[in-house]
Every structure is written in structure tokens, then in C-alpha cells.
Design an enzyme around this catalytic site. Structure first.
Site, PDB file in Angstrom:
ATOM      1  N   TYR A 195     -46.141 -16.018 -21.687  1.00 24.93           N
ATOM      2  CA  TYR A 195     -46.570 -15.236 -20.529  1.00 24.93           C
ATOM      3  C   TYR A 195     -46.326 -16.040 -19.256  1.00 24.93           C
ATOM      4  O   TYR A 195     -46.375 -17.261 -19.250  1.00 24.93           O
ATOM      5  CB  TYR A 195     -48.005 -14.729 -20.642  1.00 24.93           C
ATOM      6  CG  TYR A 195     -49.108 -15.705 -20.965  1.00 24.93           C
ATOM      7  CD1 TYR A 195     -49.568 -16.639 -20.041  1.00 24.93           C
ATOM      8  CD2 TYR A 195     -49.758 -15.652 -22.196  1.00 24.93           C
ATOM      9  CE1 TYR A 195     -50.615 -17.489 -20.325  1.00 24.93           C
ATOM     10  CE2 TYR A 195     -50.814 -16.507 -22.499  1.00 24.93           C
ATOM     11  CZ  TYR A 195     -51.237 -17.424 -21.563  1.00 24.93           C
ATOM     12  OH  TYR A 195     -52.282 -18.274 -21.849  1.00 24.93           O
ATOM     13  N   CYS A 196     -45.993 -15.319 -18.198  1.00 22.59           N
ATOM     14  CA  CYS A 196     -45.615 -15.905 -16.909  1.00 22.59           C
ATOM     15  C   CYS A 196     -44.549 -16.991 -17.071  1.00 22.59           C
ATOM     16  O   CYS A 196     -44.745 -18.136 -16.666  1.00 22.59           O
ATOM     17  CB  CYS A 196     -46.824 -16.457 -16.175  1.00 22.59           C
ATOM     18  SG  CYS A 196     -46.523 -16.697 -14.381  1.00 22.59           S
TER      19      CYS A 196
END
Length: 275
Positions: free
Chosen positions: A139-140
Site C-alpha cells: 500500500y502507498c
């Protein structure tokens, strides 16, 4: 590698759900203060409750309301920050580190700035072979993700003002990283992230992420990481000021900067749908 003769002031905070917006109000206020007075800071912070911190691109999810409802169902709090494009998680096992560097004269470029905090993390964990590259299905994801054996343990972002830069890192120290990854994956699925092509949202694979605890430090805790990070800073950059946090937070200048920044982030979060 010293940027000023002023010792670097160390700040530590834990934010309750009621004060979650103050976390980034403090970040922005400290950046303004660093710019105005060319004074460096390290800000260690955590959240008391598992929280998904939305990035500015997450506002464009086709069904953001459903995504937020899914977070609530998973007993996660959330808020919208004003930096970075995509969601990250903060909880009591995640240490957030912000390094504020006066930059009125030197004018560090983007990659050099990332290298500073990446090098400090490598010095913090000298026995780990930490690499910097984008871990695609984390994520990110970003160019300066920190990983060990291909698994991400930290992500880095930065913000700049005219005369200062802040490097913001989250480090998954301990806790259930698979559960964190699953929460983000469900958030994007519920939000219909992949029903459109204008905005790129990660398809999160939990196997691409891990914690410091899982890769050889079974007894690690956040305080230990803070101590080792500060040792790296004192050896590579500048001396530490461990006593000025209270004085800083009582100063009229900082209080005014924080109020201004808190109002901005409150207005930003009012744009989120009610659920």
C-alpha cells in the site's frame, strides 16, 4: 552531514482518535516553524487506535463512501491528510518519524532528501540489508520504499516549503502486518478502485509487506527503534535537544501556526462523505 549548528529538537506524541487531525496539523506547523527559524526537528508519533490515513488521491475512489463504511466495519478510524497520494495505516505498532531539515541555503533536491532518511534507517538497523525501490503491490507504493528481502517495512514521503523540507516515514515495527494489508485491500475493493483507469490504486498483496519484528527482531518495540534512530542522527547529523518540546508547544508562534494548520485540515476532512 550537518544542516545547522542548532541541536535537533526531539518531539514525541501519541494521538487519540479525538486528536487525530492534530497529527498532520503538527507536521505542517513544524514545517512552517522550521522554515521561519531554520530550526531542525524530529517528530516521533503514533496513533492510539488503528487508523487509515487517506492520501489526496483516495478522494477519487468511485465509491469512497462504501470504502469508508468498510473501514468502520473493520473497526478502523480514518482521516484525510494533505500529503502523499495514497492510504497508509497507523496504529500502536507503527512508528511515524518526521525529520524537519532547514533548507534555506543548501536547497536539497528530492532524491538527496530521501537518501538522508533512508541512510539513517540503514544506520538504525545495521544488520539488515535494507533496499530502496518501489514495492509495487504494497500500500502507498513509492520509489523510496524501504524493504528487506523484497518485503516492504517502511514508506517515505516529503513536503517542502521555501526554506525547509520534512521527510515523513512510517515504519511497521510490530503487530499484524497481514491484517493491515488486508484492511487496505478491502478498502480499495469496497471503493471500486479498479472500475476506473484515471487514478492508479494499488492492488495490495499482503506478502509484499512485513514488520521489523518478523525479520529478526522478535523483542523490538517502538521505544527501542526511537533510541537507535536518535543514535544514528547524533552520529551522522547533529546533537540532540531532548528537553524543548514543552517550551516549543507553549510558544505563541507555534500555537498560532498549529491553529492555522488545524483549521486547514479540518476543512479538508469536511469534504469526506458522511457515513
Amino acid at each position: 552531514m550537518s544542516f545547522t549548528n542548532t541541536p535537533i529538537t526531539v518531539i514525541k506524541q501519541a494521538y487519540s482518535p479525538a486528536n487525530k487531525l492534530i497529527s498532520f496539523a503538527d507536521t505542517n506547523a513544524l514545517l512552517d516553524y522550521c522554515d521561519q527559524f531554520q530550526r531542525p526537528f524530529i517528530h516521533f508519533w503514533t496513533t492510539d487506535q488503528p487508523t487509515l490515513i487517506l492520501g489526496i488521491n483516495d478522494r477519487h475512489l468511485p465509491n469512497l463512501t462504501a470504502g469508508l463504511q468498510n473501514l468502520t466495519a473493520n473497526k478502523y478510524d480514518y482521516f484525510l491528510r494533505n500529503s502523499g497520494g495514497l492510504a497508509v495505516i497507523s496504529d500502536p505498532g507503527v512508528l511515524n518519524i518526521s525529520l524537519f531539515i532547514p533548507d534555506a541555503d543548501r536547497k536539497l533536491d528530492v532524491d538527496d532528501s530521501y537518501d538522508i532518511i533512508a541512510d539513517l534507517m540503514m544506520a538504525t538497523f545495521p544488520t539488515l540489508s535494507i533496499q530502496t525501490f518501489e514495492v509495487t503491490h504494497s500500500y502507498c507504493p513509492g520509489k523510496y520504499d524501504l524493504s528487506v528481502n523484497g518485503q516492504k517495512i517502511a514508506g517515505i514521503a516529503q513536503r517542502r516549503s521555501k526554506g525547509a523540507v520534512v521527510l515523513m516515514l512510517y515504519l511497521s515495527v510490530e503487530g499484524d502486518q497481514d491484517a493491515r494489508s488486508n484492511v487496505v485491500s478491502e478498502f480499495y475493493q469496497a471503493g471500486d478502485a479498479y472500475s476506473q483507469t484515471r487514478w492508479a490504486f494499488p492492488q495490495v498483496d499482503k506478502t509484499t509487506m512485513t514488520t521489523v519484528e518478523k525479520i529478526g527482531f522478535p523483542n523490538i518495540d517502538l521505544l527501542t527503534v526511537e533510541q537507535h534512530f536518535l543514535k544514528s542522527v547524533s552520529q551522522q547529523m547533529m546533537s540532540l535537544d531532548l528537553d524543548s518540546q514543552a517550551q516549543l508547544f507553549r510558544s505563541d508562534t507555534f500555537i498560532d501556526l498549529r491553529k492555522k494548520q488545524l483549521r486547514k485540515i479540518q476543512l479538508r476532512n469536511q469534504q469526506l462523505p458522511l457515513i
